[in-house]
Design a protein around this motif. Structure first.
Motif, PDB file in Angstrom:
ATOM      1  N   GLU A  85      -3.404   7.990 -11.259  1.00 27.35           N
ATOM      2  CA  GLU A  85      -2.221   7.610 -12.034  1.00 27.35           C
ATOM      3  C   GLU A  85      -1.361   6.604 -11.271  1.00 27.35           C
ATOM      4  O   GLU A  85      -0.811   5.666 -11.859  1.00 27.35           O
ATOM      5  CB  GLU A  85      -1.410   8.873 -12.375  1.00 27.35           C
ATOM      6  CG  GLU A  85      -0.336   8.611 -13.415  1.00 27.35           C
ATOM      7  CD  GLU A  85       0.277   9.901 -13.974  1.00 27.35           C
ATOM      8  OE1 GLU A  85      -0.474  10.879 -14.186  1.00 27.35           O
ATOM      9  OE2 GLU A  85       1.497   9.913 -14.201  1.00 27.35           O
ATOM     10  N   VAL A  86      -1.250   6.774  -9.957  1.00 26.27           N
ATOM     11  CA  VAL A  86      -0.438   5.873  -9.141  1.00 26.27           C
ATOM     12  C   VAL A  86      -1.027   4.453  -9.148  1.00 26.27           C
ATOM     13  O   VAL A  86      -0.321   3.473  -9.407  1.00 26.27           O
ATOM     14  CB  VAL A  86      -0.329   6.391  -7.686  1.00 26.27           C
ATOM     15  CG1 VAL A  86       0.258   5.320  -6.762  1.00 26.27           C
ATOM     16  CG2 VAL A  86       0.493   7.667  -7.636  1.00 26.27           C
ATOM     17  N   VAL A  87      -2.323   4.360  -8.884  1.00 26.66           N
ATOM     18  CA  VAL A  87      -2.950   3.035  -8.790  1.00 26.66           C
ATOM     19  C   VAL A  87      -2.952   2.337 -10.157  1.00 26.66           C
ATOM     20  O   VAL A  87      -2.652   1.149 -10.260  1.00 26.66           O
ATOM     21  CB  VAL A  87      -4.382   3.155  -8.217  1.00 26.66           C
ATOM     22  CG1 VAL A  87      -5.114   1.822  -8.283  1.00 26.66           C
ATOM     23  CG2 VAL A  87      -4.326   3.667  -6.780  1.00 26.66           C
ATOM     24  N   GLY A 116      -1.017 -13.338  -6.777  1.00 25.37           N
ATOM     25  CA  GLY A 116      -0.959 -13.733  -5.367  1.00 25.37           C
ATOM     26  C   GLY A 116      -0.526 -12.621  -4.440  1.00 25.37           C
ATOM     27  O   GLY A 116      -0.451 -12.808  -3.221  1.00 25.37           O
ATOM     28  N   THR A 117      -0.233 -11.442  -4.963  1.00 28.91           N
ATOM     29  CA  THR A 117       0.058 -10.274  -4.118  1.00 28.91           C
ATOM     30  C   THR A 117      -0.982  -9.196  -4.457  1.00 28.91           C
ATOM     31  O   THR A 117      -1.655  -9.289  -5.479  1.00 28.91           O
ATOM     32  CB  THR A 117       1.472  -9.708  -4.383  1.00 28.91           C
ATOM     33  OG1 THR A 117       1.504  -9.178  -5.715  1.00 28.91           O
ATOM     34  CG2 THR A 117       2.539 -10.793  -4.226  1.00 28.91           C
ATOM     35  N   SER A 118      -1.097  -8.191  -3.585  1.00 27.52           N
ATOM     36  CA  SER A 118      -2.155  -7.186  -3.795  1.00 27.52           C
ATOM     37  C   SER A 118      -1.661  -5.776  -3.557  1.00 27.52           C
ATOM     38  O   SER A 118      -0.840  -5.529  -2.659  1.00 27.52           O
ATOM     39  CB  SER A 118      -3.318  -7.427  -2.821  1.00 27.52           C
ATOM     40  OG  SER A 118      -3.792  -8.739  -2.929  1.00 27.52           O
ATOM     41  N   PHE A 119      -2.202  -4.848  -4.337  1.00 33.67           N
ATOM     42  CA  PHE A 119      -1.912  -3.432  -4.130  1.00 33.67           C
ATOM     43  C   PHE A 119      -3.184  -2.719  -3.682  1.00 33.67           C
ATOM     44  O   PHE A 119      -4.260  -2.948  -4.237  1.00 33.67           O
ATOM     45  CB  PHE A 119      -1.388  -2.783  -5.416  1.00 33.67           C
ATOM     46  CG  PHE A 119      -0.986  -1.345  -5.226  1.00 33.67           C
ATOM     47  CD1 PHE A 119       0.267  -1.014  -4.724  1.00 33.67           C
ATOM     48  CD2 PHE A 119      -1.872  -0.308  -5.512  1.00 33.67           C
ATOM     49  CE1 PHE A 119       0.642   0.307  -4.527  1.00 33.67           C
ATOM     50  CE2 PHE A 119      -1.518   1.021  -5.319  1.00 33.67           C
ATOM     51  CZ  PHE A 119      -0.258   1.324  -4.827  1.00 33.67           C
ATOM     52  N   VAL A 120      -3.039  -1.834  -2.670  1.00 32.77           N
ATOM     53  CA  VAL A 120      -4.165  -1.028  -2.183  1.00 32.77           C
ATOM     54  C   VAL A 120      -3.702   0.433  -2.141  1.00 32.77           C
ATOM     55  O   VAL A 120      -2.737   0.759  -1.442  1.00 32.77           O
ATOM     56  CB  VAL A 120      -4.609  -1.472  -0.765  1.00 32.77           C
ATOM     57  CG1 VAL A 120      -5.739  -0.575  -0.251  1.00 32.77           C
ATOM     58  CG2 VAL A 120      -5.024  -2.935  -0.757  1.00 32.77           C
ATOM     59  N   THR A 159      -8.435   3.791  -1.843  1.00 33.66           N
ATOM     60  CA  THR A 159      -9.058   3.895  -3.175  1.00 33.66           C
ATOM     61  C   THR A 159      -9.050   2.551  -3.895  1.00 33.66           C
ATOM     62  O   THR A 159      -8.308   2.358  -4.861  1.00 33.66           O
ATOM     63  CB  THR A 159      -8.318   4.944  -4.033  1.00 33.66           C
ATOM     64  OG1 THR A 159      -6.936   4.557  -4.130  1.00 33.66           O
ATOM     65  CG2 THR A 159      -8.414   6.328  -3.420  1.00 33.66           C
ATOM     66  N   PRO A 160      -9.889   1.603  -3.425  1.00 32.49           N
ATOM     67  CA  PRO A 160      -9.934   0.283  -4.069  1.00 32.49           C
ATOM     68  C   PRO A 160     -10.483   0.381  -5.495  1.00 32.49           C
ATOM     69  O   PRO A 160     -11.249   1.298  -5.803  1.00 32.49           O
ATOM     70  CB  PRO A 160     -10.901  -0.501  -3.183  1.00 32.49           C
ATOM     71  CG  PRO A 160     -11.736   0.527  -2.486  1.00 32.49           C
ATOM     72  CD  PRO A 160     -10.844   1.721  -2.302  1.00 32.49           C
ATOM     73  N   THR A 161     -10.065  -0.563  -6.317  1.00 30.48           N
ATOM     74  CA  THR A 161     -10.594  -0.678  -7.682  1.00 30.48           C
ATOM     75  C   THR A 161     -11.238  -2.053  -7.818  1.00 30.48           C
ATOM     76  O   THR A 161     -11.240  -2.849  -6.863  1.00 30.48           O
ATOM     77  CB  THR A 161      -9.470  -0.558  -8.722  1.00 30.48           C
ATOM     78  OG1 THR A 161      -8.649  -1.743  -8.627  1.00 30.48           O
ATOM     79  CG2 THR A 161      -8.615   0.681  -8.476  1.00 30.48           C
ATOM     80  N   THR A 203       0.851  -1.191   0.000  1.00 35.95           N
ATOM     81  CA  THR A 203       0.000   0.000   0.000  1.00 35.95           C
ATOM     82  C   THR A 203       0.884   1.237   0.000  1.00 35.95           C
ATOM     83  O   THR A 203       2.088   1.148   0.278  1.00 35.95           O
ATOM     84  CB  THR A 203      -0.987  -0.015   1.203  1.00 35.95           C
ATOM     85  OG1 THR A 203      -1.922   1.062   1.066  1.00 35.95           O
ATOM     86  CG2 THR A 203      -0.242   0.126   2.530  1.00 35.95           C
ATOM     87  N   ASP A 204       0.300   2.380  -0.340  1.00 36.09           N
ATOM     88  CA  ASP A 204       1.107   3.597  -0.434  1.00 36.09           C
ATOM     89  C   ASP A 204       0.428   4.750   0.310  1.00 36.09           C
ATOM     90  O   ASP A 204      -0.692   4.599   0.803  1.00 36.09           O
ATOM     91  CB  ASP A 204       1.328   3.984  -1.906  1.00 36.09           C
ATOM     92  CG  ASP A 204       0.098   4.642  -2.514  1.00 36.09           C
ATOM     93  OD1 ASP A 204      -1.014   4.088  -2.361  1.00 36.09           O
ATOM     94  OD2 ASP A 204       0.225   5.726  -3.115  1.00 36.09           O
ATOM     95  N   GLY A 205       1.107   5.897   0.372  1.00 35.39           N
ATOM     96  CA  GLY A 205       0.549   7.062   1.042  1.00 35.39           C
ATOM     97  C   GLY A 205       0.550   8.291   0.146  1.00 35.39           C
ATOM     98  O   GLY A 205       0.559   9.414   0.640  1.00 35.39           O
ATOM     99  N   GLY A 206       0.509   8.091  -1.162  1.00 39.25           N
ATOM    100  CA  GLY A 206       0.626   9.213  -2.102  1.00 39.25           C
ATOM    101  C   GLY A 206      -0.621  10.071  -2.169  1.00 39.25           C
ATOM    102  O   GLY A 206      -1.740   9.574  -2.041  1.00 39.25           O
TER     103      GLY A 206
END
Lengths: 286, 286
Positions: free
Chosen positions: A101-103, A113-117, A146-148, A93-96
């Motif tokens: 654009e980032v996501v 098998g990995t996830s980005f939030v 900001t889930p997609t 996860t990030d704090g931007g």
């Protein structure tokens, strides 16, 4: 809640997140990674982290959660660099402060098998670096996630629970909505303040008294023009679309006001200023 | 220093001037005049004034100095009304925040043997009315006097000495220079803030989250948009020429910034924001 946390960019935000989770016992082991060796050593000395890592690869290899707290322009570069070394099930996860654009850039980089939030904690001070970090930075502050459609629900719950444990009030927004909101309430006001300082400085070249009288209300009003130039360069570029839309909305209002001043339209001006006051006062009481 | 002072408009500014001169023993007798009978009675009850006058004519007849602290748009109307009743040698001064149009309108109205001196004390609070007045309002604050070629030097010295006695640091400026300075450091920033509130409110009609997030930095930045609409209507109209010039200078900067954001010109943006920060920080330390 999390066994091993890796924080990439252990400054004010990254350091405060580590301290907050440690304080409530939500993490067992914290690994810090930073491009500034002095800052990294300080994070270790202050016991904000348990271990420093010499490389991104080494830092993330054991991490269950990776928090990326680097300038918004570098987030996807960091994700690209760590992706091959993430362990199965890892959540990143990030704090931007810009999200679409980032996501969009980060999601396709994540291995199966990995996830980005995507995340954006609404907190900060005028200081930076790990020495400025403190466990209460996020207390009662909002954190927007900001889930997609691609976001794993378990990963989202984990990140949400951790921000809640850090003291934040978590809210969900889609990436474009997030970017429109911050273009309006933060990014446009910064652009306005930056421009105002330039305009007043130009006029001061012809009227020397202007600088002598700018130490009062003008100084307070333009405080945000003193923000970090590189951070704002990146925000302006990465939230370009929503920001240009706000530039244009603002220009419409400002141009209309100029025309009515030029025309000497007292009734219109009183109505415009009265509405401004009412709108602003209603914000203040929310 | 002055035997009889008449204050027309005995509110925050007029009341504080009376209190300040009384506190240092620079005046013997103070007459108050105000369109609001409740405020006037309060001024008497609070002993800010020694005597209230029922009319402008009665109020100024015995006055050695008349201080006009009414809205800037009404100053010349008041001067026209009192002119026939001024005693020989009387000095009239004002506290309006626009000077060229005011001074140009008032000077020709003064009878022979009396004098007008334009003034602008740089002080105020968010409160109004005589109950909000206090003797220390002007302590260490600047007061600008704007003499012209028609100004009597004895009258200028008297007004200057009284503001000095009230605690102010007196400075002299020509009327046009004064108006250019305040167009830049005060009037333009207000116009910018008023417009910004309108623009953000418009965008909030389409993006409901915007209002929910406007309670933070945006609220602080737009505090000045909450100022009195009628006062700002009058300032915009009476300082129109200098203000329009600042509108145009600002628009040049803001338009250039918009173009460079649209073009994605990272180098230009970083330079622009860096200069903003440097300029603003240099103001802060003056």
């Amino acid at each position: 809640m999390v066994k091993t946390l890796a924080v990439i960019g252990i400054g004010l935000i990254g350091g405060s997140f580590a301290r907050a989770l440690r304080a409530v016992g939500s993490v067992e082991h914290i690994i810090g990674i930073d491009t500034d060796p002095v800052n990294l050593a300080q994070a270790l000395a202050l016991k904000v982290i348990d271990q420093s890592a010499a490389s991104l690869a080494e830092g993330v290899a054991q991490a269950d959660l990776v928090f990326i707290a680097v300038p918004v322009h570098s987030i996807s570069t960091v994700v690209a660099a760590i992706a091959p070394f993430l362990k199965p099930g890892a959540v990143v996860t990030d704090g931007g402060s810009v999200k679409d654009e980032v996501v969009k850039a980060c999601e396709p980089l994540m291995p199966a098998g990995t996830s980005f939030v995507g995340g954006h904690p609404i907190a900060g001070t005028e200081h930076s670096g790990v020495a400025a970090s403190f466990a209460e930075l996020f207390t009662d502050r909002r954190c927007i996630l900001t889930p997609t459609s691609a976001t794993d629900s378990g990963a989202l719950k984990l990140v949400s629970d951790l921000w809640g444990a850090a003291g934040s009030r978590v809210e969900y927004m889609d990436t474009l909505s997030h970017d429109r909101v911050f273009a309006a309430v933060s990014h446009l006001p910064h652009m306005v303040a930056f421009s105002l300082v330039h305009a007043v400085n130009r006029s001061a070249e012809e009227e020397e008294n202007i600088l002598a009288f700018s130490a009062g209300g003008f100084r307070d009003f333009t405080r945000i023009a003193s923000s970090d130039p590189v951070m704002w360069r990146d925000i302006a570029l990465m939230n370009r679309s929503a920001l240009l839309d706000m530039f244009d909305r603002y220009t419409l209002e400002f141009t209309a006001l100029r025309e009515r001043v030029a025309a000497g339209d007292a009734e219109w001006l009183e109505e415009f200023f009265t509405t401004s006051k009412r709108l602003r006062d209603s914000i203040a009481t929310r």
